[in-house]
Structures are given as structure tokens and as C-alpha cells.
Design an enzyme around this catalytic site. Structure first.
Site, PDB file in Angstrom:
ATOM      1  N   ALA A   2     -13.015  21.768   9.406  1.00 37.25           N
ATOM      2  CA  ALA A   2     -12.278  23.032  10.254  1.00 37.25           C
ATOM      3  C   ALA A   2     -13.229  24.291   9.816  1.00 37.25           C
ATOM      4  O   ALA A   2     -12.896  25.238   8.987  1.00 37.25           O
ATOM      5  CB  ALA A   2     -10.988  22.943   9.459  1.00 37.25           C
ATOM      6  N   THR A  31     -10.575  31.707   4.828  1.00 41.88           N
ATOM      7  CA  THR A  31     -10.711  30.187   4.877  1.00 41.88           C
ATOM      8  C   THR A  31      -9.619  29.626   5.563  1.00 41.88           C
ATOM      9  O   THR A  31      -8.768  30.389   6.334  1.00 41.88           O
ATOM     10  CB  THR A  31     -10.905  29.792   3.387  1.00 41.88           C
ATOM     11  N   ASN A  32      -9.173  28.389   5.520  1.00 38.14           N
ATOM     12  CA  ASN A  32      -8.101  27.687   6.077  1.00 38.14           C
ATOM     13  C   ASN A  32      -7.793  26.529   5.174  1.00 38.14           C
ATOM     14  O   ASN A  32      -8.277  26.201   4.210  1.00 38.14           O
ATOM     15  CB  ASN A  32      -8.402  27.064   7.556  1.00 38.14           C
ATOM     16  N   LEU A  33      -6.586  25.873   5.758  1.00 36.45           N
ATOM     17  CA  LEU A  33      -5.966  24.912   4.594  1.00 36.45           C
ATOM     18  C   LEU A  33      -6.351  23.478   5.027  1.00 36.45           C
ATOM     19  O   LEU A  33      -5.819  22.639   4.408  1.00 36.45           O
ATOM     20  CB  LEU A  33      -4.308  24.999   4.928  1.00 36.45           C
TER      21      LEU A  33
END
Ligand code: CTP
Ligand code: CA
Length: 220
Positions: free
Chosen positions: A100, A33-35
Site C-alpha cells: 500500500a 502512513t496507512n493501515l
């Protein structure tokens, strides 16, 4: 007393928005995943609803309250986000892609948790590219007015303009992430074929309201 009825900026318009990260499973307990915090997208959903729009928010995994008056659909992966967005897009006047979206997902999904099992080396994962949700929507024959987001660490306007052309969008909103990821304020630059418009540093809700006003002006 004469009461002047001031119609809201997006009264009666339908706006579809993606927000947050996506999560791409490796096995039942792990993933990529991402932030992305989802804060900017949720703020835009709130601002658009305040402006009278009918708002559908397709949200990746985030722990944020649903803005008042907003219809929210939760998804996990990029593929699920695409499946939620595509059939709905033609019924909307505006599509704002703040999510995102993970660019890649593991090529194989392991049905069971990968175990160490005394293996000598760490596992390796092949990745495969996810579909570009925004570019797919923008290419529909009955595409809504599509707004892209570009979070960049450098050459913001150059990269935003490149995305404008590559995805064939009327508007890309640039911000200097990941410095802005999770933060409560931000600054934005609106990049269009013939101009750039800066929205100076402010809280995300203030910027979201300004952006909604800019979008409303462009719809005419
Ligand atoms: N986007 C999307 N689907 C994807 C990737 C991106 O809808 N699979 C959207 C994002 O929501 C954003 C815009 O496209 O509105 C730009 O995303 P970004 O990640 O900056 O662009 P990419 O084309 O993925 O390029 P890169 O990550 O290499 O900068
Ligand atoms: Ca990307």
C-alpha cells in the site's frame, strides 16, 4: 516402488514482491502512513517460496517475521521502495505489488522537529505525488509478469479493471479493503482482460497459495 518426482509450481522462477505500507516523513519524528499490515504480501512471499520460487520481498515498515527462504529488503518510503525494486525487476519473472504505497509525500522534509513555538495556527503541508512503482515496472521493456493489487471500499471489479488498463497489467487482484487490512482472512477476485476468477473467503495463507498456483498456471 516408483517415486514420481513432482516439480514444484514455481521451481526455479524468480519472484519480486512489495508488501506493507510506506512511511513518508514530515520531520524526524512524524510522517504519513496507512493501515496496511503486510500480511497478504508476506503470505504470498511464503507461498511462493514453498512453491520453489526464489523470492525477494521488499517490505515497508511492518513487524512481521521473514518467511523461511525469502530474501527480505526493508525500506521506509515509497521512493526507497522504488529504488529497491527498479534495478531488480528485470531479473525476475514475476512482480507482485501488494504494498500500500503512499500516493503522496510531504513536498518538503523538515530537517528538525516542527515545534509549536507559540505559533497561532497549525502548520499546513503541501503534498507531492509519489511515483507509481507498479506502473513503472510494467512499462519496462523487459518487464516481468506484473500482478497488481486493488484494495477498494466499493465497485471492486470496476476499479480493479480500471487499474488493469491504466497500468497495463495482465492481472489485478481485488479485495475489499480497508475492511481486510490487518485481518487474517480475506477474499479475492482475479481480474484479467477477458475474465474474473473468485477466490472465496479463506485465511490469507490459503489464498496466497491459491494465488501462487493461479500465477504459475499463467506463466505456463
Ligand atoms: N502501486 C504502486 N506504487 C504506487 C501506488 C500503487 O506500486 N505509488 C501499486 C500497488 O502496490 C497496487 C496497485 O499499484 O498493486 C494499485 O494500488 P492502488 O493504491 O489501489 O492504486 P492507485 O493507482 O494508487 O489508485 P487509488 O489509490 O487512487 O485507488
Ligand atoms: Ca493508491
Amino acid at each position: 516402488v516408483i517415486a514420481h518426482f513432482q516439480p514444484k509450481l514455481l521451481q526455479g522462477r524468480r519472484l519480486l514482491i512489495t508488501a506493507g505500507p510506506t512511511f513518508e516523513a514530515i520531520d524526524p519524528v512524524r510522517g504519513i502512513t496507512n493501515l496496511s499490515s503486510g500480511k497478504m504480501g508476506f503470505a504470498i512471499a511464503r507461498a511462493a517460496a514453498e512453491a520453489g520460487a526464489e523470492v525477494t520481498l521488499i517490505a515497508g515498515p511492518v513487524h512481521l517475521p521473514t518467511p523461511v527462504g525469502v530474501r527480505r529488503i526493508d525500506v521506509t518510503s515509497a521512493q526507497q521502495m522504488l529504488e529497491a525494486v527498479l534495478p531488480r525487476a528485470p531479473q525476475h519473472e514475476v512482480f507482485v505489488a501488494t504494498a500500500a504505497v503512499a500516493d503522496w509525500r510531504p513536498a518538503q522534509l523538515n530537517e528538525h522537529k516542527i515545534k509549536k513555538d507559540g505559533k497561532k495556527s497549525a502548520p499546513t503541508f503541501e503534498l507531492t505525488e509519489n511515483a507509481d512503482i507498479l506502473a513503472t515496472v510494467a512499462a519496462l521493456p523487459d518487464a516481468p509478469y506484473c500482478v497488481g493489487f486493488a484494495a477498494e471500499s466499493q465497485d471492486l471489479v470496476k476499479h480493479a479493471r480500471e487499474k488493469l488498463l491504466r497500468k497495463k497489467l495482465p492481472l489485478v487482484v481485488g479485495n475489499l479493503g480497508p475492511a481486510t487490512f490487518g485481518k487474517d482472512d480475506n477474499s479475492l477476485v482475479l481480474v484479467e482482460a477477458d475474465r474474473e476468477t473468485e477466490l472465496p473467503r479463506a485465511g490469507k495463507l490459503t489464498l496466497a497459495r491459491q494465488l501462487v498456483a493461479e500465477i504459475a498456471r499463467r506463466l505456463g
